[in-house]
Design a protein around this motif. Sequence first.
Motif, PDB file in Angstrom:
ATOM      1  N   ALA A   1     -74.537  34.384  16.097  1.00  8.24           N
ATOM      2  CA  ALA A   1     -73.440  35.056  16.204  1.00  8.24           C
ATOM      3  C   ALA A   1     -73.051  34.879  17.230  1.00  8.24           C
ATOM      4  O   ALA A   1     -71.628  34.556  17.430  1.00  8.24           O
ATOM      5  N   ALA A   2     -73.763  34.412  18.088  1.00  5.07           N
ATOM      6  CA  ALA A   2     -72.702  33.885  19.586  1.00  5.07           C
ATOM      7  C   ALA A   2     -72.434  33.194  20.139  1.00  5.07           C
ATOM      8  O   ALA A   2     -71.439  32.566  20.647  1.00  5.07           O
ATOM      9  N   LEU A   3     -72.889  31.871  18.980  1.00  3.23           N
ATOM     10  CA  LEU A   3     -71.979  30.693  18.853  1.00  3.23           C
ATOM     11  C   LEU A   3     -70.739  30.885  17.697  1.00  3.23           C
ATOM     12  O   LEU A   3     -69.898  30.363  18.553  1.00  3.23           O
ATOM     13  N   ARG A   4     -70.612  32.006  17.321  1.00  2.00           N
ATOM     14  CA  ARG A   4     -69.827  31.983  17.039  1.00  2.00           C
ATOM     15  C   ARG A   4     -68.749  32.652  17.696  1.00  2.00           C
ATOM     16  O   ARG A   4     -67.153  32.074  17.394  1.00  2.00           O
ATOM     17  N   GLU A   5     -69.092  33.518  17.917  1.00  4.96           N
ATOM     18  CA  GLU A   5     -68.050  34.148  18.471  1.00  4.96           C
ATOM     19  C   GLU A   5     -67.019  32.660  20.199  1.00  4.96           C
ATOM     20  O   GLU A   5     -66.249  32.821  20.948  1.00  4.96           O
ATOM     21  N   GLN A   6     -68.507  32.556  20.528  1.00  3.98           N
ATOM     22  CA  GLN A   6     -68.090  31.797  21.493  1.00  3.98           C
ATOM     23  C   GLN A   6     -67.122  30.416  20.990  1.00  3.98           C
ATOM     24  O   GLN A   6     -66.224  30.261  22.003  1.00  3.98           O
ATOM     25  N   ALA A   7     -67.375  29.941  19.727  1.00  3.09           N
ATOM     26  CA  ALA A   7     -66.333  29.292  19.146  1.00  3.09           C
ATOM     27  C   ALA A   7     -64.731  29.981  19.666  1.00  3.09           C
ATOM     28  O   ALA A   7     -64.297  29.107  19.279  1.00  3.09           O
ATOM     29  N   ALA A   8     -64.688  31.565  18.776  1.00  2.00           N
ATOM     30  CA  ALA A   8     -63.526  31.917  19.236  1.00  2.00           C
ATOM     31  C   ALA A   8     -62.775  31.838  20.452  1.00  2.00           C
ATOM     32  O   ALA A   8     -61.994  31.872  19.988  1.00  2.00           O
ATOM     33  N   LEU A   9     -63.531  32.211  21.134  1.00  2.00           N
ATOM     34  CA  LEU A   9     -63.291  32.021  22.381  1.00  2.00           C
ATOM     35  C   LEU A   9     -62.748  31.002  23.187  1.00  2.00           C
ATOM     36  O   LEU A   9     -61.404  31.509  23.754  1.00  2.00           O
ATOM     37  N   ARG A  10     -63.298  30.205  22.961  1.00  2.00           N
ATOM     38  CA  ARG A  10     -63.018  28.486  24.092  1.00  2.00           C
ATOM     39  C   ARG A  10     -61.054  28.294  23.431  1.00  2.00           C
ATOM     40  O   ARG A  10     -61.444  28.039  24.676  1.00  2.00           O
ATOM     41  N   PRO A  11     -60.930  28.295  21.891  1.00  2.00           N
ATOM     42  CA  PRO A  11     -59.403  28.531  22.584  1.00  2.00           C
ATOM     43  C   PRO A  11     -58.485  29.398  23.009  1.00  2.00           C
ATOM     44  O   PRO A  11     -57.659  28.962  23.126  1.00  2.00           O
ATOM     45  N   LEU A  12     -59.185  29.992  23.274  1.00  2.51           N
ATOM     46  CA  LEU A  12     -58.289  31.638  24.026  1.00  2.51           C
ATOM     47  C   LEU A  12     -58.196  31.232  26.239  1.00  2.51           C
ATOM     48  O   LEU A  12     -57.294  31.417  26.037  1.00  2.51           O
ATOM     49  N   LEU A  13     -59.274  29.936  25.871  1.00  3.76           N
ATOM     50  CA  LEU A  13     -59.473  30.403  27.686  1.00  3.76           C
ATOM     51  C   LEU A  13     -57.977  29.870  28.393  1.00  3.76           C
ATOM     52  O   LEU A  13     -57.804  30.756  29.364  1.00  3.76           O
ATOM     53  N   ASP A  14     -57.869  28.298  27.916  1.00  2.00           N
ATOM     54  CA  ASP A  14     -57.081  27.806  28.857  1.00  2.00           C
ATOM     55  C   ASP A  14     -55.681  28.550  28.401  1.00  2.00           C
ATOM     56  O   ASP A  14     -54.622  28.607  29.538  1.00  2.00           O
ATOM     57  N   PRO A  15     -54.844  28.829  27.378  1.00  3.35           N
ATOM     58  CA  PRO A  15     -53.666  29.727  26.483  1.00  3.35           C
ATOM     59  C   PRO A  15     -53.739  30.410  28.026  1.00  3.35           C
ATOM     60  O   PRO A  15     -52.375  30.552  28.447  1.00  3.35           O
ATOM     61  N   ALA A  16     -54.702  31.060  27.904  1.00  2.00           N
ATOM     62  CA  ALA A  16     -54.419  32.820  27.721  1.00  2.00           C
ATOM     63  C   ALA A  16     -54.293  32.683  29.785  1.00  2.00           C
ATOM     64  O   ALA A  16     -53.185  33.426  30.999  1.00  2.00           O
ATOM     65  N   GLU A  17     -55.256  31.584  30.586  1.00  3.32           N
ATOM     66  CA  GLU A  17     -54.496  31.009  32.089  1.00  3.32           C
ATOM     67  C   GLU A  17     -53.262  30.785  32.055  1.00  3.32           C
ATOM     68  O   GLU A  17     -52.391  31.045  33.138  1.00  3.32           O
ATOM     69  N   GLN A  18     -52.576  29.629  31.543  1.00  2.64           N
ATOM     70  CA  GLN A  18     -51.321  28.911  31.117  1.00  2.64           C
ATOM     71  C   GLN A  18     -50.349  30.340  31.276  1.00  2.64           C
ATOM     72  O   GLN A  18     -49.433  30.443  31.946  1.00  2.64           O
ATOM     73  N   LEU A  19     -50.164  31.190  30.036  1.00  4.98           N
ATOM     74  CA  LEU A  19     -49.523  32.291  29.810  1.00  4.98           C
ATOM     75  C   LEU A  19     -49.543  32.945  31.271  1.00  4.98           C
ATOM     76  O   LEU A  19     -48.177  33.301  31.773  1.00  4.98           O
ATOM     77  N   LYS A  20     -50.585  33.474  31.664  1.00  7.09           N
ATOM     78  CA  LYS A  20     -50.218  33.911  32.836  1.00  7.09           C
ATOM     79  C   LYS A  20     -49.784  33.628  33.830  1.00  7.09           C
ATOM     80  O   LYS A  20     -48.698  34.056  34.471  1.00  7.09           O
ATOM     81  N   LYS A  21     -49.559  32.278  34.467  1.00  2.02           N
ATOM     82  CA  LYS A  21     -48.781  31.244  35.472  1.00  2.02           C
ATOM     83  C   LYS A  21     -47.594  31.824  35.002  1.00  2.02           C
ATOM     84  O   LYS A  21     -46.628  30.957  35.794  1.00  2.02           O
ATOM     85  N   LEU A  22     -46.812  32.004  33.864  1.00  2.24           N
ATOM     86  CA  LEU A  22     -45.530  31.906  33.514  1.00  2.24           C
ATOM     87  C   LEU A  22     -44.660  33.279  34.218  1.00  2.24           C
ATOM     88  O   LEU A  22     -43.762  33.472  33.904  1.00  2.24           O
ATOM     89  N   LEU A  23     -45.679  34.195  34.242  1.00  2.73           N
ATOM     90  CA  LEU A  23     -45.421  35.841  34.171  1.00  2.73           C
ATOM     91  C   LEU A  23     -45.089  35.959  35.361  1.00  2.73           C
ATOM     92  O   LEU A  23     -45.605  35.812  36.587  1.00  2.73           O
ATOM     93  N   THR A  24     -43.815  35.265  36.259  1.00  2.00           N
ATOM     94  CA  THR A  24     -43.604  35.660  37.554  1.00  2.00           C
ATOM     95  C   THR A  24     -42.422  36.351  37.440  1.00  2.00           C
ATOM     96  O   THR A  24     -41.699  36.602  37.292  1.00  2.00           O
ATOM     97  N   GLY A  25     -42.809  37.225  38.773  1.00  2.00           N
ATOM     98  CA  GLY A  25     -41.505  37.714  39.507  1.00  2.00           C
ATOM     99  C   GLY A  25     -41.216  39.340  38.542  1.00  2.00           C
ATOM    100  O   GLY A  25     -40.338  40.174  37.974  1.00  2.00           O
ATOM    101  N   LEU A  26     -42.091  39.599  37.697  1.00  2.00           N
ATOM    102  CA  LEU A  26     -42.280  40.562  37.424  1.00  2.00           C
ATOM    103  C   LEU A  26     -42.277  42.300  37.823  1.00  2.00           C
ATOM    104  O   LEU A  26     -42.932  41.630  39.275  1.00  2.00           O
ATOM    105  N   ASP A  27     -42.002  43.597  37.106  1.00  2.00           N
ATOM    106  CA  ASP A  27     -42.520  44.552  37.934  1.00  2.00           C
ATOM    107  C   ASP A  27     -43.251  45.063  37.611  1.00  2.00           C
ATOM    108  O   ASP A  27     -43.210  45.774  35.803  1.00  2.00           O
ATOM    109  N   TYR A  28     -45.049  45.131  38.359  1.00  2.00           N
ATOM    110  CA  TYR A  28     -46.143  45.370  37.535  1.00  2.00           C
ATOM    111  C   TYR A  28     -46.641  47.226  37.437  1.00  2.00           C
ATOM    112  O   TYR A  28     -45.927  47.442  38.777  1.00  2.00           O
ATOM    113  N   PHE A  29     -46.880  47.414  36.814  1.00  2.00           N
ATOM    114  CA  PHE A  29     -47.882  48.530  37.221  1.00  2.00           C
ATOM    115  C   PHE A  29     -49.394  49.078  36.283  1.00  2.00           C
ATOM    116  O   PHE A  29     -49.635  47.673  35.738  1.00  2.00           O
TER     117      PHE A  29
END
Lengths: 343, 299
Positions: free
Chosen positions: B271-299
């Motif tokens: 089960a852990a291996l299965r979740e790791q396989a699901a996790l891997r493709p998300l890591l880089d896109p998550a980081e890249q998306l956050k880099k695009l979030l500039t100038g926003l009014d966060y709360f």
Amino acid sequence: MHAVIPEITVTMLGHSKSGKTTFMIGMYNMLLSGLTDYMLYATDADQDLELIAQWEKLCESSELPKATTEVPQYYNFVFTRGLKRLLKIDWMDYRGGTLLDETSGADAKRDAVELHARLTRSDCIYAVLDGGLLGDFLASRNPADLMKLRASRMSSLIHRTLDQRPVGRPLPSFVVLITKADLIAKRTGKPAPDVMPEAVKAVQRLLTPVFDPQVTTLICPVRIGRISEEDYDRYEIAPQWVEKPFIFSLYNYLTEQIADDQQLIGRLADRDAEAAAQLSKLRGSFLGAFRAGKDRELAGAADAAKRAYGEKQTALRTNQNEAERLAAELDDVPIVRHGKLSF
Amino acid sequence: MDIVMLGHSEAGKTTYVSLMYKEMQKRWGVGGFRLRARGRGDGDILLANAKAISGGRYPDASTQRSVYGFVLQHRRSDVFDFSWRDYRGGALRAMSDDRQARELRADLASAAAIVVFSDARRLLTDRAAAAEVKILISNVHRALDARGDLPTPLVIAITKCDLVDYRDDQTRKALQVPFLPIIEAARSTGNVQGAIVPLICGPRPKNVKAPILFALAHAISGRAEQLRNEISRHEAAARQADSLNTFGRWVSDKWNGRKTQGEIAREHRVAALREQAALRPLLDPAEQLKKLLTGLDYF
């Protein structure tokens, strides 16, 4: 996903036109939009829409909510600080005439019977006094004006509730909700800080049972604003102190919980020490090395005891911090404890 | 994963999703990200709407609940499936005997991200808008409460900002005031990530990509966090099972027809291996998306 939070049953007692429903609507809408950090929502989305719509009518066209029908309305509210859930409230709204109705025999009205049954299991009872009528009495000092408050029936119901409380069930706390509190100063012509002590004395005369040494009572003047056509030329919505009753209900619940938890922690500490002692004794004995199964069993029990103690300590600290925060919100309201009034 | 759009009638929800989709169709995408509509017909309708909007013709207010299925692509590879849910604005004020109202409430309770739309001009000029915001806040509060500690992105999209002077400080503050209760409440928790985005959804759109990128960045991070927690849980359970995997226990389990601790440990590892396989493709896109979030009014 959610920590367990306290649930309390709140019942309001009050006569027709005393402002029970108006208070509830005002209280709900103010807390829906957040007051200091506190918020409130109804778990039933339909009721949420109705309460908002009734408030909008009141604000826009001074249309007071319609008198409650014979079918009581039940609400489930969740009281939060920010998004942190603090308290679930089971709330009943009923028509004011219910107080005077028969509860037995052929003439028994269903909602009256329900109300009386509910009082015996309520954790907090809100006794509503019409501030306009109270102001009239304080201005005239005429006993006939005092009678208009019709508090004797409420007083006897409260007395009976305390008397007939099932054994083992803690006594309810009380909120004496003085609605339309702005009218006390208006009708007496005296500034509010001068007349409020007189109002509290009148409350003591009207509702003696809530000054019983065994119960805790908040005396809470509230107002929705300047909405009395009789008294004001200009209509204005300006709610005040509508959040205090819930804060008090939670505070009272937590202080009782803290007292219970402190006793329980004492017992858990003893259990933790006993489990550790048994384990230590086994391991120190000659045969201890050959009793691996017993060692695991006692080690498991010692771990469980330590965990339970640690968790209870954490829960106690959380409740104490929250109670402190709530106490600060109640600094400016009169509370009766052990029969004595304090501010 | 569902993203739910919330807002009263004519707040601009349907206009937004059309322009958002068009923006995410650019040849090189937005920072390498594009959207693909799962239903071919959906993409065509949204692009047709976007074309009409650029000519000053706006789509009719939604009368039906619309569920758009999208796939987020990163550098032309599919990364993440999600649904974008649109409702007719009247569903917010409808009782639960209305089907859309029921669907909206159910969808909100399970939404992985919430985007709230509110018309800037009405907020400043129409008293009734305050009651509408109260209904929005109440629904958001209920939804966030239903999600408990799960990380939830919340976007407050203020639409039609070309019709007000959004650059003026006082105007900006006045637009935020009705939402302050939920903003302050979200600030006090650790699991709601919020942003206020002023939008212009007309022939010259502005900030259109911000709500979708914010919602996706945080929803994907939230999903990654959930997967990490699941992986840790499985690994801990596997270690626990290993520690109990004695010969005596194996005999007892076999005798009683139970799974052995060894088998349990293996299941958890799979089960852990299965979740790791699901996790891997998300890591880089998550980081890249956050880099695009500039100038926003966060709360």
